[in-house]
Scaffold this active site. Structure first.
Site, PDB file in Angstrom:
ATOM      1  CB  VAL A 154     -19.175 -28.735  18.222  1.00 56.06           C
ATOM      2  CG1 VAL A 154     -18.341 -28.592  19.218  1.00 56.06           C
ATOM      3  CG2 VAL A 154     -20.205 -29.758  17.830  1.00 56.06           C
ATOM      4  CB  VAL A 175     -16.740 -26.195  24.950  1.00 53.94           C
ATOM      5  CG1 VAL A 175     -16.229 -25.833  26.790  1.00 53.94           C
ATOM      6  CG2 VAL A 175     -16.117 -27.488  25.384  1.00 53.94           C
ATOM      7  NE  ARG A 192     -11.789 -26.293  32.299  1.00 53.59           N
ATOM      8  CZ  ARG A 192     -12.030 -25.452  33.708  1.00 53.59           C
ATOM      9  NH1 ARG A 192     -12.973 -25.561  34.473  1.00 53.59           N
ATOM     10  NH2 ARG A 192     -12.141 -23.990  33.855  1.00 53.59           N
ATOM     11  CG  LEU A 230     -15.063 -31.104  21.629  1.00 52.11           C
ATOM     12  CD1 LEU A 230     -16.688 -30.945  21.104  1.00 52.11           C
ATOM     13  CD2 LEU A 230     -14.163 -30.062  20.610  1.00 52.11           C
ATOM     14  CB  THR A 231     -11.935 -35.025  24.059  1.00 48.24           C
ATOM     15  OG1 THR A 231     -10.985 -33.786  23.482  1.00 48.24           O
ATOM     16  CG2 THR A 231     -11.035 -36.593  23.565  1.00 48.24           C
ATOM     17  CB  SER A 249     -16.699 -23.389  13.964  1.00 51.24           C
ATOM     18  OG  SER A 249     -15.537 -24.089  15.164  1.00 51.24           O
ATOM     19  CD  GLU A 250     -11.285 -21.783  14.979  1.00 53.41           C
ATOM     20  OE1 GLU A 250     -10.336 -21.463  15.177  1.00 53.41           O
ATOM     21  OE2 GLU A 250     -11.195 -22.963  16.080  1.00 53.41           O
ATOM     22  CE1 TYR A 261     -16.147 -30.824  15.966  1.00 53.80           C
ATOM     23  CE2 TYR A 261     -15.527 -29.380  14.210  1.00 53.80           C
ATOM     24  CZ  TYR A 261     -16.523 -29.847  15.111  1.00 53.80           C
ATOM     25  OH  TYR A 261     -17.281 -28.898  16.190  1.00 53.80           O
ATOM     26  CG  PHE A 280     -25.806 -29.891   9.603  1.00 55.62           C
ATOM     27  CD1 PHE A 280     -25.837 -30.328   9.765  1.00 55.62           C
ATOM     28  CD2 PHE A 280     -25.501 -30.385   7.778  1.00 55.62           C
ATOM     29  CE1 PHE A 280     -24.701 -31.590   9.841  1.00 55.62           C
ATOM     30  CE2 PHE A 280     -24.464 -31.112   7.703  1.00 55.62           C
ATOM     31  CZ  PHE A 280     -24.007 -31.896   8.944  1.00 55.62           C
TER      32      PHE A 280
HETATM   33  C1  LIG Z   1     -13.698 -25.853  19.963  1.00 52.50           C
HETATM   34  C2  LIG Z   1     -14.321 -26.136  21.508  1.00 52.50           C
HETATM   35  C3  LIG Z   1     -15.633 -26.807  21.249  1.00 52.50           C
HETATM   36  C4  LIG Z   1     -13.197 -26.848  21.962  1.00 52.50           C
HETATM   37  O1  LIG Z   1     -13.682 -27.399  23.065  1.00 52.50           O
HETATM   38  P1  LIG Z   1     -12.791 -27.504  24.225  1.00 52.50           P
HETATM   39  O2  LIG Z   1     -13.694 -28.432  25.338  1.00 52.50           O
HETATM   40  O3  LIG Z   1     -11.907 -26.977  24.337  1.00 52.50           O
HETATM   41  O4  LIG Z   1     -11.835 -29.038  23.185  1.00 52.50           O
HETATM   42  P2  LIG Z   1     -10.922 -30.265  23.934  1.00 52.50           P
HETATM   43  O5  LIG Z   1     -10.491 -29.477  25.711  1.00 52.50           O
HETATM   44  O6  LIG Z   1     -11.748 -31.019  24.196  1.00 52.50           O
HETATM   45  O7  LIG Z   1      -9.238 -30.036  23.239  1.00 52.50           O
HETATM   46  C5  LIG Z   1      -8.941 -31.296  22.637  1.00 52.50           C
HETATM   47  C6  LIG Z   1      -8.148 -31.488  22.075  1.00 52.50           C
HETATM   48  O8  LIG Z   1      -8.727 -29.820  20.695  1.00 52.50           O
HETATM   49  C7  LIG Z   1      -8.280 -29.159  20.339  1.00 52.50           C
HETATM   50  N1  LIG Z   1      -9.024 -27.946  20.159  1.00 52.50           N
HETATM   51  C8  LIG Z   1      -9.966 -27.411  20.735  1.00 52.50           C
HETATM   52  N2  LIG Z   1     -10.619 -26.835  20.134  1.00 52.50           N
HETATM   53  C9  LIG Z   1      -9.270 -26.219  19.293  1.00 52.50           C
HETATM   54  C10 LIG Z   1      -9.261 -24.969  18.588  1.00 52.50           C
HETATM   55  N3  LIG Z   1     -10.328 -24.306  17.967  1.00 52.50           N
HETATM   56  N4  LIG Z   1      -8.402 -25.101  17.697  1.00 52.50           N
HETATM   57  C11 LIG Z   1      -7.446 -25.625  17.443  1.00 52.50           C
HETATM   58  N5  LIG Z   1      -7.571 -26.213  18.771  1.00 52.50           N
HETATM   59  C12 LIG Z   1      -8.244 -27.016  18.882  1.00 52.50           C
HETATM   60  C13 LIG Z   1      -6.873 -28.984  22.312  1.00 52.50           C
HETATM   61  O9  LIG Z   1      -6.269 -27.836  22.420  1.00 52.50           O
HETATM   62  C14 LIG Z   1      -6.843 -30.090  22.617  1.00 52.50           C
HETATM   63  O10 LIG Z   1      -6.118 -30.981  21.769  1.00 52.50           O
HETATM   64  P3  LIG Z   1      -4.399 -31.493  23.398  1.00 52.50           P
HETATM   65  O11 LIG Z   1      -5.322 -32.577  22.914  1.00 52.50           O
HETATM   66  O12 LIG Z   1      -3.827 -31.651  21.842  1.00 52.50           O
HETATM   67  O13 LIG Z   1      -3.974 -30.985  24.119  1.00 52.50           O
HETATM   68  C15 LIG Z   1     -14.352 -24.515  21.865  1.00 52.50           C
HETATM   69  O14 LIG Z   1     -13.436 -24.079  22.004  1.00 52.50           O
HETATM   70  C16 LIG Z   1     -14.900 -23.864  21.594  1.00 52.50           C
HETATM   71  O15 LIG Z   1     -16.770 -24.015  21.950  1.00 52.50           O
HETATM   72  N6  LIG Z   1     -15.129 -23.083  20.312  1.00 52.50           N
HETATM   73  C17 LIG Z   1     -16.156 -22.445  19.591  1.00 52.50           C
HETATM   74  C18 LIG Z   1     -17.703 -22.602  19.125  1.00 52.50           C
HETATM   75  C19 LIG Z   1     -16.939 -23.265  17.761  1.00 52.50           C
HETATM   76  O16 LIG Z   1     -16.440 -23.676  17.493  1.00 52.50           O
HETATM   77  N7  LIG Z   1     -17.680 -24.620  18.085  1.00 52.50           N
HETATM   78  C20 LIG Z   1     -17.453 -25.486  17.095  1.00 52.50           C
HETATM   79  C21 LIG Z   1     -18.358 -25.133  15.949  1.00 52.50           C
HETATM   80  S1  LIG Z   1     -18.127 -26.579  14.459  1.00 52.50           S
END
Ligand SMILES: CC(C)(COP(=O)(O)OP(=O)(O)OC[C@H]1O[C@@H](n2cnc3c(N)ncnc32)[C@H](O)[C@@H]1OP(=O)(O)O)[C@@H](O)C(=O)NCCC(=O)NCCS
Length: 405
Positions: free
Chosen positions: A80, A82, A89, A92-93, A116-117, A121, A405
């Site tokens: 996962v 972005v 934007r 991820l959703t 990761s955080e 989820y 994983f």
């Molecule tokens: C986590 C990640 C994939 C989120 O992608 P994104 O496209 O920015 O997520 P979205 O725009 O769909 O966010 C959906 C909602 O989740 C929230 N959100 C997303 N990532 C978040 C994070 N790391 N911490 C807190 N809130 C988060 C957004 O604020 C948003 O909330 P809202 O609907 O109330 O505005 C991206 O930040 C990323 O790549 N992070 C680094 C890699 C990582 O940690 N990957 C996960 C591995 S398990």
């Protein structure tokens, strides 16, 4: 959000891994990409495209999850990411929507992941179903509370011998340990992958096998990170320790604690009810920390609830709230016990009202409804329903997922 979500093609795989790793601020080498390819399933690997640019990804592995009383298919969500330029934007959703609908179409009742955080989820309906413990102990503080006499022999073996012997131990434990996941040969190689960048300056793995009368009944895989400035301060980093008996468990930890020239022994990914806490003379010195381990999402609520067994016979009407997968939302009648379970939709008044993420948390039998009620997450509508749910869902052993994983 104007992105196109589609499957990744074979020839795109290296670029896809680079795009995911960019989200983790990591630049993968060819050997990383080859390792990822060895376990990847391209027909479950999604990419979000902004024009010609890969800006987001997620993937799933077809895994087998041990649940109370059985083993079921699980979509293991991974990869996962972005791109930092495209975050927040809704990419991820959109990926999560597409992925969960694919999972449902495949007939998998549950999805699971390591996060990761912790903040990411819950909104997608995942709950913490298995906790994970970590600790770090000074070697000279690792004395056991009770006298210990070794009950077998421990041999350091090469990688090839270890890879042959370890699965036997793992498979003896897996059927009865909720949270454990099946591993094929590629997963064993991945789990004990020794790429230089994965070692963070530590040695390659050492493998120690424990043998009792009936053969190999436990193992430990560990690295050593050297630090020797005048005094030896090296660290044993235990990757995995599994034993089929309490005696073997004690022997293997004693081995780790007694290795010479070592200052500290550290590990993570241990079970929430880590027995070592009660084995060492100074439990506080273990510095045991609990965190989220495996997150579980019920994709097909009725299918998932019917697929596990329950500790006590009972009936519950559950009202499930599921904003992210509204087709799950509604009332379910669960009738379950040690020998089987049935679950279907219901119009009866609910005993409990809870979110899909909370149901995911309780699914493996380790998180109590009463705890979630005290956390303000589960609501009791019929007197005694929380106690009944705890009596039904609770399981021994507590869930534990030693496979990341
Ligand atoms: C986590 C990640 C994939 C989120 O992608 P994104 O496209 O920015 O997520 P979205 O725009 O769909 O966010 C959906 C909602 O989740 C929230 N959100 C997303 N990532 C978040 C994070 N790391 N911490 C807190 N809130 C988060 C957004 O604020 C948003 O909330 P809202 O609907 O109330 O505005 C991206 O930040 C990323 O790549 N992070 C680094 C890699 C990582 O940690 N990957 C996960 C591995 S398990």
């Amino acid at each position: 959000m104007d992105v196109d979500i589609r499957l990744v093609a074979e020839e795109e795989f290296p670029a896809w891994i680079r795009a995911i790793e960019a989200a983790f601020h990591y630049v993968p080498k060819d050997e990383d990409i080859a390792m990822e390819r060895s376990v990847a399933e391209l027909d479950r690997s999604l990419v979000a495209m902004d024009g010609p640019q890969m800006v987001g990804a997620t993937a799933a592995y077809s895994l087998r999850l041990t649940v109370p009383g059985g083993i079921i298919p699980m979509a293991g969500v991974t990869a996962v990411g972005v791109r930092p330029t495209h975050r927040r934007r809704g990419i991820l959703t959109a990926l999560m929507q597409r992925q969960l609908s694919d999972v449902r179409e495949r007939g998998e009742a549950v999805a699971g992941l390591w996060a990761s955080e912790g903040s990411i989820y819950g909104r997608f309906g995942y709950g913490v179903a298995a906790l994970s413990a970590s600790f770090e102990i000074q070697r000279d503080r690792s004395i056991f509370a009770r006298p210990h006499r070794s009950g077998g022999t421990i041999t350091l073996v090469d990688r090839e011998s270890a890879m042959k012997a370890m699965p036997g131990v793992y498979e003896r434990l897996r059927p009865k340990q909720p949270g454990m996941l099946g591993r094929n040969g590629s997963w064993w190689e991945y789990r004990f992958g020794d790429l230089k960048d994965w070692r963070d300056g530590a040695t390659e793995f050492f493998f120690a096998l424990h043998r009792a009368e009936e053969g190999v009944d436990g193992y430990v895989a560990y690295r050593v990170k050297h630090d020797w400035k005048g005094l030896p301060k090296s660290v044993v980093q235990v990757r995995e320790i599994l034993a089929t008996s309490a005696e073997t468990y004690a022997d293997l930890w004693r081995y780790c604690f007694d290795v010479d020239l070592i200052d500290t022994i550290e590990t993570w990914g241990r079970p929430a009810d880590e027995p070592l806490l009660f084995m060492v003379a100074e439990p506080r010195r273990l510095g045991l920390k609990l965190s989220d381990g495996l997150w579980v999402r019920l994709v097909d609520v009725a299918g998932a609830l019917a697929a596990r067994r329950y500790r006590e016979d009972g009936r519950l009407i559950l009202e499930v709230r599921d904003g992210f997968l509204p087709e799950n939302e509604g009332r379910y009648e669960l009738q379950g016990g040690p020998d089987g379970a049935e679950c279907g939709s219901s119009r009866a008044e609910p005993d409990l009202v809870l979110g899909a993420d909370d149901l995911g948390a309780t699914y493996l039998g380790g998180v109590r409804f009463s705890t979630l009620a005290r956390a303000g997450r589960v609501y009791e509508r019929t007197d005694g329903a929380i106690a009944r749910a705890d009596a039904m869902f609770g399981w021994d052993p507590l869930p534990w997922c030693p496979h990341v994983f």
